[in-house]
Design an enzyme around this catalytic site. Structure first.
Site, mmCIF file in Angstrom:
data_model
loop_
_atom_site.group_PDB
_atom_site.id
_atom_site.type_symbol
_atom_site.label_atom_id
_atom_site.label_comp_id
_atom_site.label_asym_id
_atom_site.label_seq_id
_atom_site.Cartn_x
_atom_site.Cartn_y
_atom_site.Cartn_z
ATOM 1 N N GLU A 146 35.540 33.849 47.482
ATOM 2 C CA GLU A 146 36.255 33.611 46.226
ATOM 3 C C GLU A 146 37.678 33.106 46.499
ATOM 4 O O GLU A 146 38.155 32.187 45.840
ATOM 5 C CB GLU A 146 36.288 34.897 45.398
ATOM 6 N N ASP A 187 36.783 44.085 42.969
ATOM 7 C CA ASP A 187 35.538 43.742 42.282
ATOM 8 C C ASP A 187 34.361 43.699 43.245
ATOM 9 O O ASP A 187 33.289 44.246 42.980
ATOM 10 C CB ASP A 187 35.661 42.369 41.600
HETATM 11 C C1 GLA Z 1 40.474 40.586 38.848
HETATM 12 C C2 GLA Z 1 40.498 40.451 40.363
HETATM 13 C C3 GLA Z 1 40.652 41.823 41.031
HETATM 14 C C4 GLA Z 1 41.836 42.595 40.430
HETATM 15 C C5 GLA Z 1 41.778 42.572 38.908
HETATM 16 C C6 GLA Z 1 43.012 43.181 38.287
HETATM 17 O O1 GLA Z 1 39.329 41.281 38.438
HETATM 18 O O2 GLA Z 1 39.316 39.842 40.820
HETATM 19 O O3 GLA Z 1 40.799 41.671 42.413
HETATM 20 O O4 GLA Z 1 43.045 42.083 40.905
HETATM 21 O O5 GLA Z 1 41.629 41.258 38.389
HETATM 22 O O6 GLA Z 1 43.100 44.527 38.591
#
Ligand code: GLA
Length: 385
Positions: free
Chosen positions: A159, A171
């Site tokens: 990503e 995530d």
């Molecule tokens: C997105 C990003 C995560 C994190 C969140 C905020 O989901 O992918 O890595 O930074 O935003 O907490």
């Protein structure tokens, strides 16, 4: 989509039978927002909303992918995996294949049919679910043993470096390592983690999507990352820290003068949010849901006023939730600028909550919010069909 339908769809596209089902989860985050890339602790949980991949190993060097709701097949050549960065659909998959190949995994030709039930652009991490599930499929077809944490890291790398979104590890980690009925307390600096039962007694979490059209989220996200990077550099001139999450609230207040307006606000959010994560985990372990709800509200206010990633849709949705007597707290989750909220709601009051909040939201914003039936599940699953 029912499983039998997906299996039929696979057969009609690829003219062969699906043999395997690989899945990885979308996620919520109880608390700890926009702190993962600052070395903070986060507290996500894996959902029943998932990326389901129906697959068949074909051998050779062709990866063929088809997607529910989209006509046609996307084809990727395993000998040219660096060439698909601009793909609109399939770039996450190519990215994961590319980095797995770089680490020595032989990427084997296969047919993959994607049925992703994580709504896109919802802040529930459909991209992480796609990356993680795909990396599992490739490893299984390569016949190599894999470590789920390593797959999460490869997925994040895809990503960051292939799709160009500078996300943290939360995530992908949740998608790979989530555990049924638990949230994962993850230290993003060390990747140490602890499973904490997500037991809310008479209450449950309601996930609602504000349905704001997706708009430049990635670029705004990358700007926030630069701002906290600036804050870290300035604070490192006086504090022996390697990440912002190491700064205590007291140290922050003493040294805030070193930071300019916007950068100070961003850093204050990170420092205070890290503090709230610890308090929230304690509250949950002690069964103090009123305190947990209050911390969720504070998190939202901070994301609204200091980190400035909410917007009127998320603010309206969470404010309407908070007005409900049977709601203990509500906040936006994920990157923000749209996407979802979570609210702690009494189980017996959920139907009325959805009806009233849904109506008031539509009256105020002009379009509907979506409410999802969610449960907390394992991250990765693998099944022979
Ligand atoms: C997105 C990003 C995560 C994190 C969140 C905020 O989901 O992918 O890595 O930074 O935003 O907490």
């Amino acid at each position: 989509m029912e499983r039998t339908e997906a299996i039929q769809a696979f057969e009609s596209v690829f003219k062969a039978k699906a043999e395997d089902l690989f899945t990885a989860a979308g996620r919520i985050n109880v608390i700890g927002e926009h702190v993962d890339y600052c070395g903070g602790k986060v507290f996500p949980a894996a959902l029943n909303l998932r990326c389901n991949i129906y697959g068949r190993k074909t051998g050779g060097n062709k990866i063929r992918m088809a997607f529910r709701g989209i006509d046609g097949i996307v084809e990727v050549d395993t000998t040219r995996l660096n060439d698909y960065r601009e793909l609109k659909i399939g770039n996450y998959q190519a990215g994961v294949a590319y980095f797995l190949q770089q680490t020595g995994v032989e990427i084997v030709g296969c047919d993959l049919y994607y049925d992703c039930t994580v709504p896109f652009g919802s802040g529930l991490s459909s991209s992480a679910a796609i990356e993680v599930a795909t990396s599992v499929a490739f490893c299984e077809y390569a016949g190599v043993a894999y470590d789920k944490v390593k797959l999460a890291l490869i997925s994040q790398r895809a990503e960051n470096e292939y799709a160009g979104v500078n996300c943290g590890i939360m995530d992908q980690f949740a998608s790979a390592m989530g555990k049924k009925d638990h949230a994962v307390l993850l230290n993003c600096a060390t990747l140490e983690y602890e499973y904490v039962p997500l037991q809310l007694g008479a209450y449950c979490l309601v996930v609602a999507n504000c349905n704001k059209p997706h708009n430049l989220v990635e670029s705004k996200y990358n700007v926030r990352r630069q701002e906290v990077e600036t804050a870290l550099k300035a604070l490192q001139t006086v504090l022996p820290i390697s990440c912002l999450a190491e700064v205590t609230p007291k140290q922050f207040m003493e040294n805030k003068y070193l930071l300019s307006g916007v950068v100070a606000k961003r850093a204050e959010h990170v420092v205070m949010e890290c503090d709230r994560v610890n308090k929230a985990v304690e509250a949950l372990k002690a069964g103090d849901l009123v305190e947990l709800g209050a911390l969720l509200n504070e998190s939202h206010y901070s994301l609204r006023d200091l980190y400035e990633v909410t917007g009127k849709e998320l603010d309206t949705l969470s404010a309407l939730a908070r007005k409900e007597t049977d709601c203990l707290g509500s906040r936006m989750i994920g990157a923000g600028f749209g996407g979802c909220t979570i609210s702690i709601v009494k189980k017996t009051a959920v139907d009325g909550f959805i009806r009233r909040v849904g109506k008031a939201y539509q009256d105020s914003i002009g379009y509907k919010a979506s409410f999802y039936e969610t449960s907390i599940e394992d991250g990765i699953t693998v099944e022979k069909l």
